[in-house]
Scaffold this motif. Sequence first.
Motif, short mmCIF file in Angstrom:
data_model
loop_
_atom_site.label_atom_id
_atom_site.label_comp_id
_atom_site.label_asym_id
_atom_site.label_seq_id
_atom_site.Cartn_x
_atom_site.Cartn_y
_atom_site.Cartn_z
N ASN A 140 -13.80 4.18 -1.86
CA ASN A 140 -12.59 4.98 -2.01
C ASN A 140 -11.46 4.40 -1.17
O ASN A 140 -10.31 4.30 -1.61
CB ASN A 140 -12.84 6.43 -1.62
CG ASN A 140 -11.66 7.33 -1.98
OD1 ASN A 140 -11.52 7.76 -3.11
ND2 ASN A 140 -10.79 7.59 -1.00
N TYR A 141 -11.81 4.00 0.06
CA TYR A 141 -10.80 3.40 0.95
C TYR A 141 -10.24 2.11 0.35
O TYR A 141 -9.03 1.88 0.35
CB TYR A 141 -11.43 3.13 2.32
CG TYR A 141 -10.60 2.26 3.22
CD1 TYR A 141 -9.49 2.77 3.90
CD2 TYR A 141 -10.91 0.92 3.40
CE1 TYR A 141 -8.72 1.96 4.72
CE2 TYR A 141 -10.16 0.11 4.22
CZ TYR A 141 -9.06 0.63 4.88
OH TYR A 141 -8.30 -0.18 5.68
N GLY A 161 -7.34 4.07 -2.04
CA GLY A 161 -6.30 4.13 -1.01
C GLY A 161 -5.45 2.89 -0.93
O GLY A 161 -4.32 2.94 -0.42
N PRO A 165 -4.63 8.01 -5.85
CA PRO A 165 -4.76 8.64 -4.52
C PRO A 165 -4.40 10.12 -4.57
O PRO A 165 -3.37 10.51 -5.14
CB PRO A 165 -3.77 7.85 -3.67
CG PRO A 165 -3.60 6.55 -4.37
CD PRO A 165 -3.72 6.86 -5.84
N ASP A 200 -6.15 11.30 0.47
CA ASP A 200 -5.86 9.88 0.62
C ASP A 200 -4.48 9.67 1.24
O ASP A 200 -4.31 8.83 2.13
CB ASP A 200 -5.91 9.18 -0.75
CG ASP A 200 -7.29 9.23 -1.38
OD1 ASP A 200 -8.23 8.69 -0.78
OD2 ASP A 200 -7.42 9.81 -2.47
N ASN A 231 -4.07 7.96 4.90
CA ASN A 231 -3.41 6.66 5.03
C ASN A 231 -2.13 6.75 5.84
O ASN A 231 -1.80 5.81 6.59
CB ASN A 231 -3.14 6.07 3.64
CG ASN A 231 -4.35 5.38 3.07
OD1 ASN A 231 -4.62 4.22 3.39
ND2 ASN A 231 -5.09 6.07 2.22
N GLY A 267 -11.85 10.27 0.80
CA GLY A 267 -11.60 11.07 -0.39
C GLY A 267 -12.69 12.08 -0.67
O GLY A 267 -12.75 12.64 -1.76
#
Length: 415
Positions: free
Chosen positions: A315-316, A320, A343, A347, A351, A391
């Motif tokens: 997810n990152y 993101g 996102p 997210d 971030n 997330g």
Amino acid sequence: MDTTAPAPVPQVGESCAGCGLCVEVCHAVGVDYERCPYDAAVRPDAYLGPYIDTWQCRATDESIRRHASAGGVITALGTWALESGVAEGVLAVREGDAPVTGKVFLATTRGELLSAAGVKYFAVPMNYPLTQERLAGRRIVFVGLPCHLHGLAKLEQKLPWLTDVVVLRIGIFCDGIIRPEGYEFLAAHYGIPQLRLVRHIKARVGQWPGHIVFEMRDTDQADVKVPIDDDYIGMKPFLHKRCLVCADALAEFADVSVGDAWGLETGRADLGRNLVLTRSSRGEDAVQHAIAGGYIEATPIEPATVLHSASELLNYKKVGIRLRYDWFEDPPADNPRLPEARPGLRDRLGNAWFRRDVIRANSGDDWGGLRTVNWRLHLLKRRMQVVLLSGGAWSIWEIARRAWRKLTKPRHTRA
């Protein structure tokens, strides 16, 4: 390449012909994912990248597993390649002469491979030995991070003879490489005022998932051991800038991709296990022959199991990243395969919060005040950032429970 500096620094020497090859093959300039060297057998996936099969594996040799960071599959595959005659050497990395450096070498025996076992969380220049004449005509296994494999693929386009030299590409899962300042930051919060007092930094030492160990130069001083699963996140604001906008989490340019089986382990005394994805017929053949030869034991798993284990990282990296592209005026010219998921609020909050710490980590000698931050509160904040960046759908109660458990856990020991 100056490999004696705190981190490898590209340099133009007197013998430079001005050909521009170094820039053309540099992954930092941009990566064309459409030119990834796959074959027709793969199944496409926006999160996992193209793959053939997914496995949970470990080396059958316990001595390999004890030297390794997790299941020892990379060392076992390298041993199979050498002993079967598939390759004459494995291009690997052992500890360098300075605390945050590694030394690239060609391992030709099982003992040399064992000396390279275990991850090194430092920036290491894997590409430059490939142009040396001593490798021409030889067959080698290349072990590297996603960025190393990006550079290798670009170099093979310019030097076609390399495709006959590199007979197997093994890639390592990665969420980014920490700059030397990150280790200085970590050391300072554990009572080590300067990295020059440290002889070596060893990552993933001991029972899985392991510890970061600062080995002191002064033998009268006890080594400092801190838990990798907690404290690595404390250094994340010190990621290399290129890592912030890299979408390749699972080494998509590899023949075989290997990483930790987070969340799937059978117990910490088990020495860990690896997730393995085969991405080419060459990689699939290597894993199947290593299983048949008794080098690794493997259990087929569903792709969904890999997605579950690597969900935070994916997810990152895959979702993101759309937000982190906006952090740069001139981001790299990449064209990664990203999922349709956009996102969400978590997210965006994660971030934005993370960006603030990244800016601080790049702000002067005191890192924007991070040098004097309360370490436990910093870890608590970073843990909450990780929850947002993942997330995930954890409840407020679950976030608070996990954060409290991390905050009250003993932080480090003197070895």
